[in-house]
Write an enzyme that holds these catalytic residues in place. Sequence first.
Site, PDB file in Angstrom:
ATOM      1  N   HIS A 120       0.872  -1.179   0.000  1.00  0.00           N
ATOM      2  CA  HIS A 120       0.000   0.000   0.000  1.00  0.00           C
ATOM      3  C   HIS A 120       0.911   1.232   0.000  1.00  0.00           C
ATOM      4  O   HIS A 120       2.022   1.173   0.541  1.00  0.00           O
ATOM      5  CB  HIS A 120      -0.835  -0.059   1.278  1.00  0.00           C
ATOM      6  CG  HIS A 120      -1.925   0.953   1.390  1.00  0.00           C
ATOM      7  ND1 HIS A 120      -1.700   2.261   1.723  1.00  0.00           N
ATOM      8  CD2 HIS A 120      -3.269   0.834   1.236  1.00  0.00           C
ATOM      9  CE1 HIS A 120      -2.858   2.906   1.786  1.00  0.00           C
ATOM     10  NE2 HIS A 120      -3.831   2.062   1.485  1.00  0.00           N
ATOM     11  N   ASP A 197       3.184  -4.336   8.069  1.00  0.00           N
ATOM     12  CA  ASP A 197       1.977  -3.535   7.891  1.00  0.00           C
ATOM     13  C   ASP A 197       0.799  -4.495   8.065  1.00  0.00           C
ATOM     14  O   ASP A 197       0.507  -5.310   7.188  1.00  0.00           O
ATOM     15  CB  ASP A 197       2.007  -2.907   6.489  1.00  0.00           C
ATOM     16  CG  ASP A 197       0.680  -2.264   6.103  1.00  0.00           C
ATOM     17  OD1 ASP A 197      -0.313  -2.428   6.846  1.00  0.00           O
ATOM     18  OD2 ASP A 197       0.636  -1.615   5.047  1.00  0.00           O
ATOM     19  N   GLN A 200      -4.428  -5.039   7.018  1.00  0.00           N
ATOM     20  CA  GLN A 200      -5.382  -6.094   6.630  1.00  0.00           C
ATOM     21  C   GLN A 200      -5.146  -7.372   7.442  1.00  0.00           C
ATOM     22  O   GLN A 200      -6.080  -8.127   7.706  1.00  0.00           O
ATOM     23  CB  GLN A 200      -5.248  -6.411   5.134  1.00  0.00           C
ATOM     24  CG  GLN A 200      -5.462  -5.228   4.207  1.00  0.00           C
ATOM     25  CD  GLN A 200      -6.885  -4.678   4.250  1.00  0.00           C
ATOM     26  OE1 GLN A 200      -7.849  -5.376   4.562  1.00  0.00           O
ATOM     27  NE2 GLN A 200      -7.020  -3.402   3.922  1.00  0.00           N
ATOM     28  N   LYS A 223     -10.398  -1.011  10.652  1.00  0.00           N
ATOM     29  CA  LYS A 223     -10.499  -2.214   9.799  1.00  0.00           C
ATOM     30  C   LYS A 223     -10.993  -3.416  10.603  1.00  0.00           C
ATOM     31  O   LYS A 223     -11.201  -4.484  10.060  1.00  0.00           O
ATOM     32  CB  LYS A 223      -9.137  -2.557   9.188  1.00  0.00           C
ATOM     33  CG  LYS A 223      -8.431  -1.378   8.535  1.00  0.00           C
ATOM     34  CD  LYS A 223      -8.482  -1.417   7.054  1.00  0.00           C
ATOM     35  CE  LYS A 223      -7.552  -0.378   6.451  1.00  0.00           C
ATOM     36  NZ  LYS A 223      -7.965   0.073   5.146  1.00  0.00           N
ATOM     37  N   CYS A 361      -4.678   2.458  -3.722  1.00  0.00           N
ATOM     38  CA  CYS A 361      -3.434   2.979  -3.110  1.00  0.00           C
ATOM     39  C   CYS A 361      -2.291   1.997  -3.305  1.00  0.00           C
ATOM     40  O   CYS A 361      -1.482   1.784  -2.371  1.00  0.00           O
ATOM     41  CB  CYS A 361      -3.612   3.282  -1.631  1.00  0.00           C
ATOM     42  SG  CYS A 361      -4.815   4.533  -1.315  1.00  0.00           S
TER      43      CYS A 361
HETATM   44  N1  PLP Z   1      -1.733  -0.748   4.538  1.00  0.00           N
HETATM   45  C1  PLP Z   1      -2.674  -1.503   3.981  1.00  0.00           C
HETATM   46  C2  PLP Z   1      -2.330  -2.875   3.492  1.00  0.00           C
HETATM   47  C3  PLP Z   1      -3.977  -1.022   3.867  1.00  0.00           C
HETATM   48  O1  PLP Z   1      -4.918  -1.782   3.312  1.00  0.00           O
HETATM   49  C4  PLP Z   1      -4.266   0.273   4.353  1.00  0.00           C
HETATM   50  C5  PLP Z   1      -5.606   0.846   4.199  1.00  0.00           C
HETATM   51  O2  PLP Z   1      -6.377   0.435   3.369  1.00  0.00           O
HETATM   52  C6  PLP Z   1      -3.246   1.011   4.953  1.00  0.00           C
HETATM   53  C7  PLP Z   1      -1.989   0.469   5.024  1.00  0.00           C
HETATM   54  C8  PLP Z   1      -3.489   2.373   5.525  1.00  0.00           C
HETATM   55  O3  PLP Z   1      -4.378   2.290   6.597  1.00  0.00           O
HETATM   56  P1  PLP Z   1      -4.946   3.612   7.272  1.00  0.00           P
HETATM   57  O4  PLP Z   1      -5.477   4.452   6.151  1.00  0.00           O
HETATM   58  O5  PLP Z   1      -6.026   3.127   8.175  1.00  0.00           O
HETATM   59  O6  PLP Z   1      -3.828   4.263   7.987  1.00  0.00           O
END
Ligand code: PLP
Length: 403
Positions: A120, A197, A200, A223, A361
């Site tokens: 992401h 990270d 998910q 999430k 993203c």
């Molecule tokens: N990393 C992954 C794999 C994600 O799916 C997301 C959000 O969709 C993020 C990071 C960023 O999360 P947040 O916007 O809640 O900080």
Amino acid sequence: MTEKIKDEFPILQQHVYEKPLIYLDNAATTQKPASVLTAVTEYYQTINSNVHRGVHHLSVLATEAYEDTRTTIQQFIGAKHSHEIVFTRGTTEAINLVANGFANTILKKDDEIIVSTMEHHSNIVPWQLAAERCGAKLKVIPIDENGEIDPIAYQNLFSPKTKIVAITHVSNVLGTINPIKDMIKTAHEHQVPILIDGAQGIKSTKVNVQDLDCDFYCFSGHKIYAPMGIGILYGKEKYLEQLPPYQCGGEMIKNVSFEKTTFNTLPFKFEAGTPNVGGAIGLKAAIDFILKIGQDQLLAHDNMLLKYTEEKMQEIEGIRFIGQAKDKAAVISFLLDKNHPADVGTLLDTMGIAVRTGHHCAEPLMNRYQIPGTVRVSLAVYNTKNEIDKLVEALKKIKIMLS
Ligand code: PLP
């Protein structure tokens, strides 16, 4: 799971364009059960107060509730100490905190940071900026057509200049569940720390940070059925001690004078300013909701519905799945014939079905597959086979409409 669970989610009781709402955008954010909404409302109605600083009754209760969430998270992810749990706004802020800390203390010119093709943007851009500041560079783990990481290619990326690995637990686009335990072991064999990270991963797997032996694990409350604006950075004590504060202000200091400031102990060193106490309390309620159902039951439901969805969607001629890893979370990215994902998503919306379309993203990943984006269906506890049947019917109609 039954329709009964859906009854616990007020937002899912509504109609969109006169059709019962079918919410299939759970990788972007999950909906909140009544118990979470009530916990947040009750907090503001009964004990709203600033934490850690007050001696008065409300402040003491708010502080207890806030710190109680920290302990709940510690137990939920199996951390050794509660001070290894830092509250953040979400995954993004947690990764930025670590990337900044590395840029300020550890990274030097020509150092290397390993990330993967399926990250992401939140786990690419902070490292890119950190690298730019220090004259370091990113090295990228390739993936195969199914959306799996090649372990040999990963191994080969390490060099004496590697300072950190930052990798997603579960891809928000492909659904791939990466073999992070092995990847963590590999990083440690090279004496390199590793950040996971878990945006998910926290919903799609059972996380135990001590068992995984990861150095950092980041996730967002929203999430996993909790409110937005609250998230977690887990870090091993030795790394959190080493990293400098990320933001400065109240709470994160021990003493301040105009000559010199000393910093608070963990985890408060990283929690500058008034925190999102209501969000933390909502996060605790969300974890209670998850534990009441049982994580094994939740994962079994997601897995069952994933298999059902993939099978049913195969009935539709012209579906191309993007991401077919062996170990997969309940995230299904696809293209329908040569149609633009946005057209498919917009038509689904008119039928009351909420999905996500676009690059999610993850532009480098889209470039890997040479596609502009995908349609993404992502599942959660309240989704049912009946909803999937409606999705498949809708896609069949859309195929005809767009042909
Ligand atoms: N990393 C992954 C794999 C994600 O799916 C997301 C959000 O969709 C993020 C990071 C960023 O999360 P947040 O916007 O809640 O900080």
